[in-house]
Design a protein around this motif. Structure first.
Motif, PDB file in Angstrom:
ATOM      1  N   PRO A  58       0.721  -1.164  -0.074  1.00 37.52           N
ATOM      2  CA  PRO A  58      -0.136  -0.142  -0.058  1.00 37.52           C
ATOM      3  C   PRO A  58       0.738   1.292  -0.030  1.00 37.52           C
ATOM      4  CG  PRO A  58       0.077  -0.924   2.290  1.00 37.52           C
ATOM      5  CD  PRO A  58       0.845  -2.019   1.290  1.00 37.52           C
ATOM      6  N   SER A  59       0.130   2.504  -0.479  1.00 38.89           N
ATOM      7  CA  SER A  59       0.971   3.571  -0.461  1.00 38.89           C
ATOM      8  C   SER A  59       0.139   4.620   0.440  1.00 38.89           C
ATOM      9  CB  SER A  59       1.064   4.255  -1.728  1.00 38.89           C
ATOM     10  OG  SER A  59      -0.222   4.318  -2.446  1.00 38.89           O
ATOM     11  N   GLY A  60       1.133   5.496   0.834  1.00 41.35           N
ATOM     12  CA  GLY A  60       0.263   6.454   1.837  1.00 41.35           C
ATOM     13  C   GLY A  60       1.130   7.636   2.087  1.00 41.35           C
ATOM     14  N   THR A  61       0.990   8.539   3.027  1.00 40.75           N
ATOM     15  CA  THR A  61       1.851   9.590   3.312  1.00 40.75           C
ATOM     16  C   THR A  61       2.118   9.649   4.876  1.00 40.75           C
ATOM     17  OG1 THR A  61      -0.299  10.984   4.014  1.00 40.75           O
ATOM     18  CG2 THR A  61       0.703  10.998   1.608  1.00 40.75           C
ATOM     19  N   GLY A  62       3.206  10.136   5.252  1.00 42.61           N
ATOM     20  CA  GLY A  62       3.521   9.974   6.612  1.00 42.61           C
ATOM     21  C   GLY A  62       4.536   9.184   6.942  1.00 42.61           C
ATOM     22  N   ASP A  63       5.038   9.022   7.954  1.00 42.66           N
ATOM     23  CA  ASP A  63       6.203   7.997   8.515  1.00 42.66           C
ATOM     24  C   ASP A  63       5.477   6.495   8.314  1.00 42.66           C
ATOM     25  OD1 ASP A  63       8.162   9.974   8.876  1.00 42.66           O
ATOM     26  OD2 ASP A  63       7.590   9.961  11.299  1.00 42.66           O
ATOM     27  N   LEU A  64       6.355   5.722   7.719  1.00 42.08           N
ATOM     28  CA  LEU A  64       6.012   4.128   7.428  1.00 42.08           C
ATOM     29  C   LEU A  64       6.565   3.424   8.519  1.00 42.08           C
ATOM     30  CD1 LEU A  64       4.690   1.976   5.760  1.00 42.08           C
ATOM     31  CD2 LEU A  64       6.677   1.963   4.411  1.00 42.08           C
ATOM     32  N   SER A  65       5.699   2.621   8.895  1.00 39.84           N
ATOM     33  CA  SER A  65       6.191   1.542  10.088  1.00 39.84           C
ATOM     34  C   SER A  65       5.746   0.156   9.184  1.00 39.84           C
ATOM     35  CB  SER A  65       5.785   1.780  11.460  1.00 39.84           C
ATOM     36  OG  SER A  65       4.586   1.901  11.787  1.00 39.84           O
ATOM     37  N   ILE A  66       6.463  -0.756   9.559  1.00 38.29           N
ATOM     38  CA  ILE A  66       5.833  -2.064   9.060  1.00 38.29           C
ATOM     39  C   ILE A  66       5.965  -2.945  10.180  1.00 38.29           C
ATOM     40  CG2 ILE A  66       6.245  -4.118   7.417  1.00 38.29           C
ATOM     41  CD1 ILE A  66       7.402  -2.045   5.654  1.00 38.29           C
ATOM     42  N   HIS A  67       4.828  -3.801  10.563  1.00 38.17           N
ATOM     43  CA  HIS A  67       4.777  -4.723  11.807  1.00 38.17           C
ATOM     44  C   HIS A  67       4.652  -6.084  11.112  1.00 38.17           C
ATOM     45  CE1 HIS A  67       4.516  -1.514  14.773  1.00 38.17           C
ATOM     46  NE2 HIS A  67       3.927  -0.670  13.552  1.00 38.17           N
ATOM     47  N   VAL A  68       5.323  -7.208  11.618  1.00 38.23           N
ATOM     48  CA  VAL A  68       5.168  -8.272  10.830  1.00 38.23           C
ATOM     49  C   VAL A  68       5.096  -9.474  11.994  1.00 38.23           C
ATOM     50  CG1 VAL A  68       6.173 -10.327   9.541  1.00 38.23           C
ATOM     51  CG2 VAL A  68       6.754  -7.994   9.169  1.00 38.23           C
ATOM     52  N   LYS A  69       3.934 -10.113  11.843  1.00 39.73           N
ATOM     53  CA  LYS A  69       3.596 -11.259  12.852  1.00 39.73           C
ATOM     54  C   LYS A  69       3.746 -12.575  11.867  1.00 39.73           C
ATOM     55  CE  LYS A  69      -0.407 -13.196  15.546  1.00 39.73           C
ATOM     56  NZ  LYS A  69      -1.707 -13.089  15.776  1.00 39.73           N
ATOM     57  N   ALA A  70       4.719 -13.253  12.271  1.00 41.23           N
ATOM     58  CA  ALA A  70       4.696 -14.597  11.399  1.00 41.23           C
ATOM     59  C   ALA A  70       4.539 -15.923  12.389  1.00 41.23           C
ATOM     60  CB  ALA A  70       6.128 -14.606  11.056  1.00 41.23           C
ATOM     61  N   THR A  71       4.063 -17.099  11.757  1.00 41.15           N
ATOM     62  CA  THR A  71       3.731 -18.176  12.428  1.00 41.15           C
ATOM     63  C   THR A  71       4.400 -19.470  11.859  1.00 41.15           C
ATOM     64  OG1 THR A  71       1.701 -17.337  13.465  1.00 41.15           O
ATOM     65  CG2 THR A  71       2.095 -19.754  13.420  1.00 41.15           C
ATOM     66  N   VAL A  72       5.200 -20.147  12.314  1.00 41.21           N
ATOM     67  CA  VAL A  72       5.696 -21.336  11.613  1.00 41.21           C
ATOM     68  C   VAL A  72       5.099 -22.659  12.134  1.00 41.21           C
ATOM     69  CG1 VAL A  72       7.884 -22.693  11.072  1.00 41.21           C
ATOM     70  CG2 VAL A  72       7.859 -20.022  11.116  1.00 41.21           C
ATOM     71  N   LYS A  73       4.707 -23.599  11.299  1.00 42.75           N
ATOM     72  CA  LYS A  73       4.105 -24.667  11.939  1.00 42.75           C
ATOM     73  C   LYS A  73       4.808 -25.858  11.228  1.00 42.75           C
ATOM     74  CE  LYS A  73      -0.534 -22.985  12.619  1.00 42.75           C
ATOM     75  NZ  LYS A  73      -1.957 -23.097  11.902  1.00 42.75           N
ATOM     76  N   ALA A  74       5.524 -26.762  11.989  1.00 46.48           N
ATOM     77  CA  ALA A  74       6.683 -27.598  11.319  1.00 46.48           C
ATOM     78  C   ALA A  74       6.231 -29.120  11.774  1.00 46.48           C
ATOM     79  CB  ALA A  74       7.900 -27.334  11.765  1.00 46.48           C
ATOM     80  N   LEU A  75       6.393 -29.899  10.768  1.00 45.98           N
ATOM     81  CA  LEU A  75       6.407 -31.263  11.198  1.00 45.98           C
ATOM     82  C   LEU A  75       7.827 -32.024  11.177  1.00 45.98           C
ATOM     83  CD1 LEU A  75       4.709 -34.028  10.951  1.00 45.98           C
ATOM     84  CD2 LEU A  75       4.897 -34.393   8.484  1.00 45.98           C
ATOM     85  N   VAL A  76       7.955 -32.380  12.156  1.00 50.81           N
ATOM     86  CA  VAL A  76       9.364 -32.613  12.522  1.00 50.81           C
ATOM     87  C   VAL A  76       9.668 -34.414  12.890  1.00 50.81           C
ATOM     88  CG1 VAL A  76       9.970 -30.612  13.571  1.00 50.81           C
ATOM     89  CG2 VAL A  76       9.154 -32.470  15.069  1.00 50.81           C
ATOM     90  N   THR A  77      10.497 -34.961  12.654  1.00 47.04           N
ATOM     91  CA  THR A  77      11.039 -36.277  12.918  1.00 47.04           C
ATOM     92  C   THR A  77      11.606 -36.058  14.299  1.00 47.04           C
ATOM     93  OG1 THR A  77      11.387 -36.740  10.754  1.00 47.04           O
ATOM     94  CG2 THR A  77      12.262 -38.280  12.389  1.00 47.04           C
TER      95      THR A  77
END
Length: 90
Positions: A58-77
């Protein structure tokens, strides 16, 4: 952004596959924020990495901050061990 998956937990022998989901929130100034979601399924856990790309930034005006919320689901041995205890007189 690039994300890698690894484990240093004892007993985990390998990562078979994993799913990565991320929510990116773009905030311009005091705006409420625009959310973009991306995900990746990796069926070969030996690759141990996935790249998520946000193509409709997205585009906009003013200071830009980016917040990231990540989730990892793994199948392990899980490595198993066998312990034998013998009692008696020798």
């Amino acid at each position: 952004m690039s994300w890698g998956v690894a484990s240093n937990v004892p007993g985990i022998a390998g990562i078979n596959k994993f799913n990565l989901e991320a929510e990116f929130t773009y905030k311009f100034g005091q705006s409420a924020g625009v959310i973009r979601n991306q995900s990746a399924n990796v069926d070969d856990g030996s690759k141990r990495q996935a790249t998520l790309k946000v193509t409709d930034v997205p585009s906009g005006t003013g200071d830009l901050s980016i917040h990231v919320k990540a989730t990892v689901k793994a199948l392990v041995t899980v490595a198993t061990t066998k312990t034998t205890v013998k009692e008696g007189s020798f």
